[in-house]
Enzyme design. Structure first.
Site, PDB file in Angstrom:
ATOM      1  N   ASP A 165       6.040   6.478  -1.777  1.00 44.98           N
ATOM      2  CA  ASP A 165       5.864   7.802  -2.362  1.00 44.98           C
ATOM      3  C   ASP A 165       6.410   8.902  -1.450  1.00 44.98           C
ATOM      4  O   ASP A 165       5.691   9.835  -1.116  1.00 44.98           O
ATOM      5  CB  ASP A 165       4.356   7.987  -2.631  1.00 44.98           C
ATOM      6  CG  ASP A 165       4.042   9.288  -3.324  1.00 44.98           C
ATOM      7  OD1 ASP A 165       4.878   9.753  -4.115  1.00 44.98           O
ATOM      8  OD2 ASP A 165       2.957   9.849  -3.067  1.00 44.98           O
ATOM      9  N   GLU A 402      -0.609  -0.166   3.105  1.00 48.99           N
ATOM     10  CA  GLU A 402      -0.939  -0.624   1.761  1.00 48.99           C
ATOM     11  C   GLU A 402      -0.125  -1.817   1.275  1.00 48.99           C
ATOM     12  O   GLU A 402       0.472  -1.777   0.191  1.00 48.99           O
ATOM     13  CB  GLU A 402      -0.829   0.536   0.769  1.00 48.99           C
ATOM     14  CG  GLU A 402      -1.688   1.715   1.173  1.00 48.99           C
ATOM     15  CD  GLU A 402      -1.860   2.757   0.082  1.00 48.99           C
ATOM     16  OE1 GLU A 402      -1.060   2.762  -0.859  1.00 48.99           O
ATOM     17  OE2 GLU A 402      -2.819   3.526   0.156  1.00 48.99           O
ATOM     18  N   TYR A 458      -8.996   6.793  -2.837  1.00 46.41           N
ATOM     19  CA  TYR A 458      -8.766   7.911  -3.752  1.00 46.41           C
ATOM     20  C   TYR A 458      -9.814   8.007  -4.859  1.00 46.41           C
ATOM     21  O   TYR A 458      -9.497   8.387  -5.979  1.00 46.41           O
ATOM     22  CB  TYR A 458      -7.340   7.830  -4.320  1.00 46.41           C
ATOM     23  CG  TYR A 458      -6.316   8.198  -3.264  1.00 46.41           C
ATOM     24  CD1 TYR A 458      -6.038   9.532  -2.998  1.00 46.41           C
ATOM     25  CD2 TYR A 458      -5.689   7.218  -2.509  1.00 46.41           C
ATOM     26  CE1 TYR A 458      -5.135   9.884  -2.000  1.00 46.41           C
ATOM     27  CE2 TYR A 458      -4.789   7.561  -1.510  1.00 46.41           C
ATOM     28  CZ  TYR A 458      -4.514   8.898  -1.259  1.00 46.41           C
ATOM     29  OH  TYR A 458      -3.630   9.250  -0.261  1.00 46.41           O
ATOM     30  N   GLU A 495      -6.420   7.780   4.680  1.00 43.47           N
ATOM     31  CA  GLU A 495      -5.975   8.624   3.566  1.00 43.47           C
ATOM     32  C   GLU A 495      -7.155   8.888   2.645  1.00 43.47           C
ATOM     33  O   GLU A 495      -7.899   7.965   2.297  1.00 43.47           O
ATOM     34  CB  GLU A 495      -4.873   7.940   2.726  1.00 43.47           C
ATOM     35  CG  GLU A 495      -3.521   7.901   3.385  1.00 43.47           C
ATOM     36  CD  GLU A 495      -2.416   7.342   2.485  1.00 43.47           C
ATOM     37  OE1 GLU A 495      -2.535   7.427   1.237  1.00 43.47           O
ATOM     38  OE2 GLU A 495      -1.439   6.808   3.037  1.00 43.47           O
TER      39      GLU A 495
HETATM   40  C1  GCB Z   1      -1.088   6.248  -0.976  1.00 40.27           C
HETATM   41  C2  GCB Z   1       0.109   6.050  -0.118  1.00 40.27           C
HETATM   42  C3  GCB Z   1       0.843   7.355   0.148  1.00 40.27           C
HETATM   43  C4  GCB Z   1       0.884   8.211  -1.114  1.00 40.27           C
HETATM   44  C5  GCB Z   1      -0.540   8.508  -1.509  1.00 40.27           C
HETATM   45  C6  GCB Z   1      -0.622   9.351  -2.787  1.00 40.27           C
HETATM   46  O1  GCB Z   1      -1.955   5.436  -1.040  1.00 40.27           O
HETATM   47  O2  GCB Z   1      -0.167   5.416   1.093  1.00 40.27           O
HETATM   48  O3  GCB Z   1       2.125   7.062   0.595  1.00 40.27           O
HETATM   49  O4  GCB Z   1       1.622   9.366  -0.957  1.00 40.27           O
HETATM   50  O5  GCB Z   1      -1.234   7.337  -1.748  1.00 40.27           O
HETATM   51  O6  GCB Z   1      -0.632  10.563  -2.706  1.00 40.27           O
HETATM   52  O7  GCB Z   1      -0.642   8.748  -3.854  1.00 40.27           O
END
Ligand code: GCB
Length: 589
Positions: A165, A402, A458, A495
């Site tokens: 991403d 990941e 997330y 994250e």
């Molecule tokens: C993730 C990735 C990261 C993305 C992020 C997102 O899990 O490690 O590279 O940018 O999520 O914002 O979706």
């Protein structure tokens, strides 16, 4: 690999500037472009990504080879030394030609490489051509999907879908230098400090010469003389984020002199704590990117210094080099300013069942039978550790971001890599693999053999979106399982975050508003504070950044706490308040 430096015996010449540039037309190699001046070339800055400076979609979205070229002069005197040409990074594959002859090929877009010029360079003018390929596939790191599809009326169309991403910026991204050393020279230095001031080192030299080693303090005073393998500094001053004290190890070998800075600090994992200098450390900070307007991923000292100043402003003490090793100059800046770094190889996208643009929770479908990256993965681990081993700022190595760590074959793929990282590093730093939501305490196949659990989560965004109450119970539930299964492993959230459009506000915090980002982070922090082995929080992301176009991205990823131009969103102020009240050490006893 030593960073090029000036000394009484060494000269460094920069080749940065405005080079000539041309897209391959499919026959650049057949037409022998490296042998002559490029025709119809356009100016291109080095270092910089080529994508955003041309204002031309053909250049921005080009797939395949491009050519860079410049000439430079060499004196007779320079040719009498050992003469090296060094690239900080070229993304992703490079072929280097001098006066039409291929000198070397290098795979991997985020680590330095060098080639000897003696025998190829001539006194006078020399023509340097660098061919660069930006393609990513199942053999490269990062991983991409190179596919050719057929469309009506058009025919075959090739696309290269990044399995990550961030925008697939390419080009000569970091400084290019020529440097000269004596023919008998210092090849490499590895330093292993301990808290009592005993400094062990391994010095590799080439040729004949007498070696002399001494250490100097930050004021240049000689504080210890060494033998072939160690020296002892009395009453050493330790390197810590609040006092990033640096010593210099000066090595002379015959006529050659090299000065390697180092810090005295230790890192260790014990009883669910991450110990820096024997004290429990708490990571506060971000996952970042090398990303800025115009430069793309191109090296930029001004952005780096500005970013470090913003990290200090907000009360952060650390970041992860998501998702590739950052420039050596940034690592030196972190040594100097006391920013703690988790150093990551460019192993992102190692999953065939989910794409990194936000579609979490893919189904396992045989990633490890399909990826052909294992050998290259070893190479980038060796090269990263070789490059960064002496930086006191680096406290942990990350083997991947990941990957399909929940799929069969993950342990077989990763265990040798984790062992390799341990073996390569004289300082024995902890090793981790950053894991996504699809890898749970029940399914992860790699958590037994990594030192620290680094989790990207997330809840409240990709799942339970807009439902922070549900997100909270899910997060708590997962953490209970991790801590029950691994009571002695520290956990760092590498994250967590929400896309947030700067300037979008709402009384009731709705998705994409600055208020939602703030509330979501508050919820995570409340949960983190309840778990003693959670020893760090790194928000995703430091700043908004460019990505490939896709309907889940609005001109890029907007999870930044700062905009891409580095203006704060609302959450920056609440993070600042929280982090200024969390000490570097002993936050959780
Ligand atoms: C993730 C990735 C990261 C993305 C992020 C997102 O899990 O490690 O590279 O940018 O999520 O914002 O979706």
């Amino acid at each position: 690999m030593l960073y090029p430096q000036m000394s009484e015996s060494r000269t460094v010449v920069s080749l940065d500037g405005i080079w000539n540039f041309k897209l391959d037309n499919g026959s650049g190699f057949d037409e022998k472009w490296p042998e002559k001046k490029l025709t119809d070339a356009r100016p291109m800055p080095v270092p910089c990504s080529y994508n955003d400076v041309a204002q031309d979609p053909q250049i921005r979205d080009h797939i395949g080879w491009v050519f860079y070229q410049r000439d430079f002069y060499i004196t007779n005197q320079m040719l009498m030394s050992r003469l090296m040409l060094r690239f900080g990074s070229v993304t992703h594959t490079a072929r280097i030609y001098l006066n039409g002859k291929l000198l070397c090929e290098h795979k991997g877009g985020f680590l330095p490489f060098e080639v000897r010029l003696n025998g190829f360079a001539r006194a006078g003018s020399n023509l340097l051509t660098v061919a660069v390929d930006n393609r990513v596939d199942y053999t490269t790191l990062p991983v991409g999907r190179l596919v050719t599809e057929t469309y009506p009326k058009i025919g075959e169309v090739t696309s290269d879908y990044p399995n990550f991403d961030f925008y697939n910026y390419a080009g000569i991204m970091r400084p290019v230098q020529i440097y000269a050393t004596p023919h008998d020279y210092i090849e490499d230095i590895s330093i292993q400090p301990s808290l009592d001031g005993e400094i062990h080192y391994q010095i590799r030299c080439s040729g004949e010469g007498k070696m002399l080693v001494f250490a100097q303090d930050a004021d240049g005073r000689i504080v210890a003389w060494g033998d072939d393998e160690k020296l002892k500094i009395d009453s050493p001053i330790l390197w810590e984020p609040s006092n990033p004290y640096l010593y210099t190890l000066t090595v002379t070998f015959g006529d050659d002199i090299y000065r390697q800075t180092f810090g005295i600090r230790t890192v260790e994992v014990q009883n669910g704590k991450f110990l820096l200098n024997g004290k429990p450390f708490y990571f506060k900070g971000f996952g970042k990117h090398e990303d800025s307007p115009v430069h793309g991923r191109g090296f930029d000292n001004a952005f780096n210094v500005n970013d470090v100043n913003l990290l200090k402003w907000i009360g952060a003490n650390s970041f992860r080099t998501s998702h590739y090793p950052y420039s050596e100059e940034m690592m030196m800046l972190c040594d100097r300013t006391g920013i703690v770094v988790i150093d990551e190889v460019p192993a992102v996208g190692l999953h065939t069942g989910f794409t990194a643009t936000g579609l979490l929770g893919g189904t396992p479908n045989g990633t490890w039978a399909q990826m052909q990256t294992a050998e290259h993965h070893q190479e980038v681990i060796r090269q990263m550790i070789d490059r960064d081993k002496n930086h006191p700022c680096v406290v942990m190595w990350s083997m991947a971001n990941e990957p399909a760590s929940e799929e069969e074959g993950a342990a077989e793929y990763f265990q040798p890599l984790v062992e390799l990282a341990h073996d390569c590093d004289l300082q024995h730093r902890p090793v981790t693999i950053v894991q996504y939501g699809g890898a749970t305490p029940q399914t992860s196949k790699v958590s037994d053999f990594i030192d620290v659990l680094c989790l990207n989560r997330y809840y409240g965004w990709y799942t339970q979106e807009a439902r922070l109450d549900l997100a909270q119970v899910m997060l708590e539930d997962e953490l209970e399982h991790w801590t029950e299964k691994y009571p002695d492993k520290p956990i760092i959230f590498t994250e967590y975050g929400a896309d947030t459009i700067s300037g979008m506000h709402d009384v009731i915090p709705t998705l994409f508003s600055e208020e939602y980002q703030e509330k979501m982070l508050e919820m995570y922090h409340q949960v983190f504070d309840h778990f003693p082995t959670v020893c760090g929080e790194q928000v995703w992301n430091f700043a908004d950044f460019a990505t490939a176009e896709n309907i889940r991205r609005v001109q890029g990823n907007k999870k930044g706490i700062f905009t891409r131009e580095r203006k704060p969103k609302k959450a920056a102020f609440s993070l600042k308040e929280r982090w200024e009240n969390i000490p570097d050490f002993d936050y959780k006893k």
